[in-house]
Scaffold this active site. Structure first.
Site, mmCIF file in Angstrom:
data_model
loop_
_atom_site.group_PDB
_atom_site.id
_atom_site.type_symbol
_atom_site.label_atom_id
_atom_site.label_comp_id
_atom_site.label_asym_id
_atom_site.label_seq_id
_atom_site.Cartn_x
_atom_site.Cartn_y
_atom_site.Cartn_z
ATOM 1 C CD GLU A 38 42.458 36.941 31.730
ATOM 2 O OE1 GLU A 38 41.190 37.238 31.925
ATOM 3 O OE2 GLU A 38 42.948 36.092 32.368
ATOM 4 N NE ARG A 42 46.912 30.937 33.303
ATOM 5 C CZ ARG A 42 45.555 30.413 32.939
ATOM 6 N NH1 ARG A 42 45.584 29.399 32.369
ATOM 7 N NH2 ARG A 42 44.697 31.074 33.413
ATOM 8 C CB THR A 66 47.769 33.990 35.204
ATOM 9 O OG1 THR A 66 46.792 33.378 34.173
ATOM 10 C CG2 THR A 66 48.093 33.066 35.948
ATOM 11 C CE LYS A 126 39.848 34.340 36.375
ATOM 12 N NZ LYS A 126 40.864 34.176 35.070
HETATM 13 C C1 3PG Z 1 41.509 31.519 33.794
HETATM 14 O O1 3PG Z 1 42.417 31.943 34.373
HETATM 15 O O2 3PG Z 1 40.607 32.425 33.651
HETATM 16 C C2 3PG Z 1 40.997 29.995 33.459
HETATM 17 O O3 3PG Z 1 42.031 29.347 33.170
HETATM 18 C C3 3PG Z 1 40.112 29.813 32.325
HETATM 19 O O4 3PG Z 1 39.437 28.940 32.684
HETATM 20 P P1 3PG Z 1 38.965 27.708 31.603
HETATM 21 O O5 3PG Z 1 40.140 27.316 30.762
HETATM 22 O O6 3PG Z 1 38.365 26.639 32.380
HETATM 23 O O7 3PG Z 1 38.004 28.397 30.505
#
Ligand code: 3PG
Length: 198
Positions: A38, A42, A66, A126
């Site tokens: 994925e 961002r 995101t 999710k």
């Molecule tokens: C996401 O968007 O899935 C998260 O930012 C991932 O979370 P993590 O950085 O705590 O693994």
């Protein structure tokens, strides 16, 4: 979406910074036997990275992460994203993804979000931010009222706790940035960490 995630144990969530070579990064994950990634949007380079990785590694699945709104969803599809992930619940966005036929993983953080998305036959979510929301016990509590729901918990998951999550019957896979954290460019280490996933 279910088909894509059922072949995955850990979905790496990538935020690719300028000091990281996207091809080397994804190549390192592939060497670590990871075939689905994925790539988040961002930063402004996200779409370009998706396009480039799709061309360079046509054998793997590349999703966009995101996704906050419909415009971003459309741009991601133009870039070649094969699935889309959102951190949270936005009904219109979920509906649009459904209409467009792109596999979509919406974020949920409470029963109301789940109920709303079940109305449009989405039953894979999710679960974000998984640890901050209450960890495995929160997810266990959701199994009784929602036996039809499956989750990809993400947020605060790492090499020390991912196994606690994947043994849950309502967990299809977990997601996280720990395999390739933002700005991390030790590609050998990334492969090593990926190969440790059992
Ligand atoms: C996401 O968007 O899935 C998260 O930012 C991932 O979370 P993590 O950085 O705590 O693994």
């Amino acid at each position: 979406m279910k088909q894509i995630l059922s072949e995955v144990k850990v979905l790496p969530v990538l935020e690719i910074e300028r000091n990281v070579d996207p091809e080397k990064l994804v190549g390192a994950l592939i060497d670590g036997e990871i075939n689905t990634v994925e790539i988040t949007i961002r930063n402004e380079m996200g779409y370009k990275h998706i396009e480039r990785i799709r061309k360079r590694f046509p054998e793997i699945k590349v999703g966009v992460g995101t996704v906050l709104n419909i415009n971003q969803l459309l741009n991601s599809i133009d870039s070649g994203a094969q699935f889309a992930v959102s951190p949270g619940y936005e009904f219109e966005l979920a509906l649009k993804a459904k209409d467009l036929g792109i596999p979509y993983l919406p974020g949920v953080s409470c029963p109301s979000h789940i109920m709303s998305l079940l109305k449009i036959n989405i039953n894979l979510f999710k679960f974000y931010p998984a640890n901050a929301l209450g960890g495995v016990s929160y997810l266990k509590s959701l199994a009784a009222p929602f036996p039809m729901a499956l989750f990809c918990p993400t947020g605060g998951i790492n090499e020390n706790n991912y196994k606690e999550w994947i043994v849950e019957k309502n967990v299809i896979c977990v997601g996280g940035s720990w395999l390739a954290p933002k700005g991390f460019n030790n590609y050998n280490e990334i492969t090593k960490k990926a190969l440790q996933i059992k």
